[in-house]
Write a protein that holds these residues in place. Structure first.
Motif, PDB file in Angstrom:
ATOM      1  N   SER A 265      -6.602   8.233  31.572  1.00 39.56           N
ATOM      2  CA  SER A 265      -6.670   9.611  31.880  1.00 39.56           C
ATOM      3  C   SER A 265      -6.930   9.945  33.584  1.00 39.56           C
ATOM      4  N   SER A 266      -6.360   9.122  34.358  1.00 35.79           N
ATOM      5  CA  SER A 266      -6.337   9.126  35.838  1.00 35.79           C
ATOM      6  C   SER A 266      -5.687  10.160  36.311  1.00 35.79           C
ATOM      7  N   MET A 267      -4.639  10.896  35.622  1.00 38.82           N
ATOM      8  CA  MET A 267      -3.592  11.889  36.271  1.00 38.82           C
ATOM      9  C   MET A 267      -3.830  13.050  35.346  1.00 38.82           C
ATOM     10  N   LYS A 268      -5.113  13.219  34.620  1.00 34.01           N
ATOM     11  CA  LYS A 268      -5.066  14.625  33.944  1.00 34.01           C
ATOM     12  C   LYS A 268      -5.593  15.603  35.015  1.00 34.01           C
ATOM     13  N   ASP A 269      -5.140  16.840  34.855  1.00 33.61           N
ATOM     14  CA  ASP A 269      -4.546  17.370  33.466  1.00 33.61           C
ATOM     15  C   ASP A 269      -3.166  17.556  33.697  1.00 33.61           C
ATOM     16  N   THR A 270      -2.471  16.948  34.700  1.00 38.87           N
ATOM     17  CA  THR A 270      -1.203  16.808  35.027  1.00 38.87           C
ATOM     18  C   THR A 270      -0.431  16.056  33.541  1.00 38.87           C
ATOM     19  N   LEU A 271      -0.898  14.837  33.547  1.00 39.92           N
ATOM     20  CA  LEU A 271      -0.867  14.021  32.577  1.00 39.92           C
ATOM     21  C   LEU A 271      -1.893  13.659  31.850  1.00 39.92           C
ATOM     22  N   LEU A 272      -1.525  13.517  30.381  1.00 45.32           N
ATOM     23  CA  LEU A 272      -2.672  13.425  29.523  1.00 45.32           C
ATOM     24  C   LEU A 272      -2.246  11.975  28.734  1.00 45.32           C
ATOM     25  N   VAL A 273      -3.353  11.353  28.220  1.00 46.04           N
ATOM     26  CA  VAL A 273      -3.386  10.075  27.564  1.00 46.04           C
ATOM     27  C   VAL A 273      -2.383  10.420  26.544  1.00 46.04           C
ATOM     28  N   GLY A 274      -1.261   9.456  26.183  1.00 42.00           N
ATOM     29  CA  GLY A 274      -0.308   9.802  25.213  1.00 42.00           C
ATOM     30  C   GLY A 274       0.957  10.342  25.499  1.00 42.00           C
ATOM     31  N   ASP A 275       1.071  10.908  26.750  1.00 40.12           N
ATOM     32  CA  ASP A 275       2.345  11.447  27.429  1.00 40.12           C
ATOM     33  C   ASP A 275       3.250  10.509  27.442  1.00 40.12           C
ATOM     34  N   PHE A 276       4.661  10.439  26.909  1.00 41.08           N
ATOM     35  CA  PHE A 276       5.775   9.547  27.236  1.00 41.08           C
ATOM     36  C   PHE A 276       6.774  10.307  28.003  1.00 41.08           C
ATOM     37  N   LEU A 277       7.036   9.473  29.115  1.00 42.58           N
ATOM     38  CA  LEU A 277       8.154  10.069  30.212  1.00 42.58           C
ATOM     39  C   LEU A 277       9.069   9.100  30.508  1.00 42.58           C
ATOM     40  N   PHE A 278      10.123   9.508  31.111  1.00 41.88           N
ATOM     41  CA  PHE A 278      11.001   8.484  31.797  1.00 41.88           C
ATOM     42  C   PHE A 278      10.999   8.707  33.172  1.00 41.88           C
ATOM     43  N   VAL A 279      10.934   7.392  34.038  1.00 47.60           N
ATOM     44  CA  VAL A 279      10.796   7.413  35.210  1.00 47.60           C
ATOM     45  C   VAL A 279      12.167   7.438  36.073  1.00 47.60           C
ATOM     46  N   ASN A 280      12.627   8.206  36.918  1.00 47.43           N
ATOM     47  CA  ASN A 280      13.864   8.297  37.514  1.00 47.43           C
ATOM     48  C   ASN A 280      13.767   7.313  38.620  1.00 47.43           C
ATOM     49  N   LYS A 281      14.578   6.218  38.272  1.00 48.63           N
ATOM     50  CA  LYS A 281      14.605   5.140  39.402  1.00 48.63           C
ATOM     51  C   LYS A 281      15.601   5.324  40.273  1.00 48.63           C
ATOM     52  N   MET A 282      16.488   6.301  40.294  1.00 47.79           N
ATOM     53  CA  MET A 282      17.552   6.730  41.330  1.00 47.79           C
ATOM     54  C   MET A 282      16.794   7.341  42.391  1.00 47.79           C
ATOM     55  N   ALA A 283      15.811   7.891  42.266  1.00 50.28           N
ATOM     56  CA  ALA A 283      15.086   8.879  43.351  1.00 50.28           C
ATOM     57  C   ALA A 283      14.931   8.200  44.853  1.00 50.28           C
ATOM     58  N   TYR A 284      14.478   6.889  44.598  1.00 51.43           N
ATOM     59  CA  TYR A 284      13.959   6.264  45.632  1.00 51.43           C
ATOM     60  C   TYR A 284      15.095   4.962  45.896  1.00 51.43           C
ATOM     61  N   GLY A 285      16.127   4.862  45.328  1.00 50.15           N
ATOM     62  CA  GLY A 285      16.951   3.529  45.476  1.00 50.15           C
ATOM     63  C   GLY A 285      16.337   2.521  44.671  1.00 50.15           C
ATOM     64  N   TYR A 286      16.398   1.154  44.993  1.00 52.32           N
ATOM     65  CA  TYR A 286      16.224   0.083  44.242  1.00 52.32           C
ATOM     66  C   TYR A 286      15.840  -1.086  45.216  1.00 52.32           C
ATOM     67  N   SER A 287      14.562  -1.673  44.518  1.00 51.53           N
ATOM     68  CA  SER A 287      13.984  -2.961  45.235  1.00 51.53           C
ATOM     69  C   SER A 287      13.755  -3.938  43.962  1.00 51.53           C
ATOM     70  N   TYR A 288      12.994  -5.185  44.434  1.00 53.00           N
ATOM     71  CA  TYR A 288      12.617  -6.001  43.332  1.00 53.00           C
ATOM     72  C   TYR A 288      11.892  -5.331  42.160  1.00 53.00           C
ATOM     73  N   ALA A 289      10.976  -4.441  42.537  1.00 56.09           N
ATOM     74  CA  ALA A 289      10.252  -3.653  41.489  1.00 56.09           C
ATOM     75  C   ALA A 289      11.099  -2.779  40.446  1.00 56.09           C
ATOM     76  N   SER A 290      12.139  -2.517  40.835  1.00 52.22           N
ATOM     77  CA  SER A 290      12.987  -1.979  39.858  1.00 52.22           C
ATOM     78  C   SER A 290      13.642  -2.657  38.848  1.00 52.22           C
ATOM     79  N   CYS A 291      13.220  -3.945  38.828  1.00 56.79           N
ATOM     80  CA  CYS A 291      13.433  -4.819  37.495  1.00 56.79           C
ATOM     81  C   CYS A 291      12.084  -4.726  36.656  1.00 56.79           C
ATOM     82  N   PRO A 292      12.443  -5.048  35.557  1.00 56.03           N
ATOM     83  CA  PRO A 292      11.174  -4.808  34.555  1.00 56.03           C
ATOM     84  C   PRO A 292      10.412  -6.201  34.535  1.00 56.03           C
ATOM     85  N   ASN A 293       9.115  -5.860  34.177  1.00 57.65           N
ATOM     86  CA  ASN A 293       8.156  -6.924  33.814  1.00 57.65           C
ATOM     87  C   ASN A 293       8.431  -6.991  32.299  1.00 57.65           C
ATOM     88  N   ILE A 294       8.719  -8.475  31.930  1.00 58.78           N
ATOM     89  CA  ILE A 294       8.847  -8.639  30.381  1.00 58.78           C
ATOM     90  C   ILE A 294       7.619  -9.409  29.967  1.00 58.78           C
TER      91      ILE A 294
END
Length: 280
Positions: free
Chosen positions: A42-71
């Motif tokens: 709930s740390s981003m209420k009321d902008t974002l609610l628990v259970g909101d599903f979104l896609f993060v735009n990775k192109m916005a800031y370019g790429y670094s090691y963090a662009s790769c996923p944790n599996i």
């Protein structure tokens, strides 16, 4: 081997190849373009609610090691960190095709210590001073503009897969009761306006020392100010502290889907008014 068996084995092999290439393509898409993110807290209420599903735009800031996923697949003992895949991009706090984030962006980033993905609002840029006094953010010695935004109300009940109960301005509230939070409209120096929530006055993080944001790092806060572990807390396995440029994953622009239940499959808990909702 009979023609029938050969045909069957051929079909199985084609299915395996199809699945393999589908996973490869999905992995490339997730790494380079958009990462799915389901709001767990709930740390981003009321902008974002628990259970909101979104896609993060990775192109916005370019790429670094963090662009790769944790599996991480605990059931099978799989725990592959992004650095294990893209470690060759780590170490110099830079990005490939890097873009600068703007104050007020809602950003997903990798926690500098735990490497978990967090989502918060960008408040402080490199070189800024940030302080919270009486619950009001001060940037470079100037208080941000804050206006009354009424109240935010929700039902006091277990939320999301973790089953956490919301904190309320009007606590104690019994289960099933109306949980109220004070809602404020905050305007940052660059004109970005968004809502924040206040649960109680005089909380520990309502008054902080002055933080100076180092070059190449950023200061983040949650919109649900009394229920957010963010840059106001020193960098540990619990606190976030300052976040390096290379730890940014991407910008959250739009909610695609939202469910108030403990699973996306519980269609009776879907929040139809939040589908494709822009994030401010």
């Amino acid at each position: 081997m009979s023609e029938e068996n050969q045909g069957f084995m051929g079909a199985v092999w084609e299915t395996i190849k199809t699945i393999f290439w589908a996973l490869i393509i999905a992995g490339i898409f997730r790494t380079l373009f958009f990462q799915p993110f389901w709001i767990p807290s709930s740390s981003m209420k009321d902008t974002l609610l628990v259970g909101d599903f979104l896609f993060v735009n990775k192109m916005a800031y370019g790429y670094s090691y963090a662009s790769c996923p944790n599996i991480k697949i605990a059931r099978f003992g799989v725990d592959i960190d992004a650095k294990d895949i893209c470690g060759f991009l780590d170490g110099d706090n830079s990005r490939v095709w890097g873009g600068e984030p703007e104050r007020g962006d809602v950003v997903v980033f990798r926690h500098p210590v735990t490497h978990q993905d967090y989502i918060k609002r960008l408040i402080g840029l490199p070189g800024d001073t940030v302080q919270v006094t009486g619950g009001v953010v001060q940037i470079n010695g100037e208080a941000v503009t804050v206006e009354d935004g009424g109240t935010f109300e929700e039902i006091k009940e277990a939320q999301g897969p973790e089953g956490r109960y919301p904190r309320c301005y009007n606590d104690p509230v019994g289960e099933g009761g109306v949980c109220v939070k004070e809602r404020l409209i905050e305007t940052l120096p660059n004109g970005v306006t968004h809502s924040t929530l206040n649960i109680a006055d005089g909380q520990d993080l309502d008054d902080t020392p002055v933080f100076t944001v180092p070059e190449g790092q950023y200061f983040f806060m949650g919109d649900n100010r009394d229920n957010s572990t963010d840059s106001r807390v020193a960098q540990t396995s619990f606190g976030v502290g300052m976040v390096p440029y290379e730890n940014l994953i991407g910008r959250a622009d739009r909610i695609m889907f939202s469910s108030a239940g403990r699973s996306m499959l519980f269609f009776w808990t879907w929040r139809g008014d939040r589908f494709f909702k822009g994030i401010e």
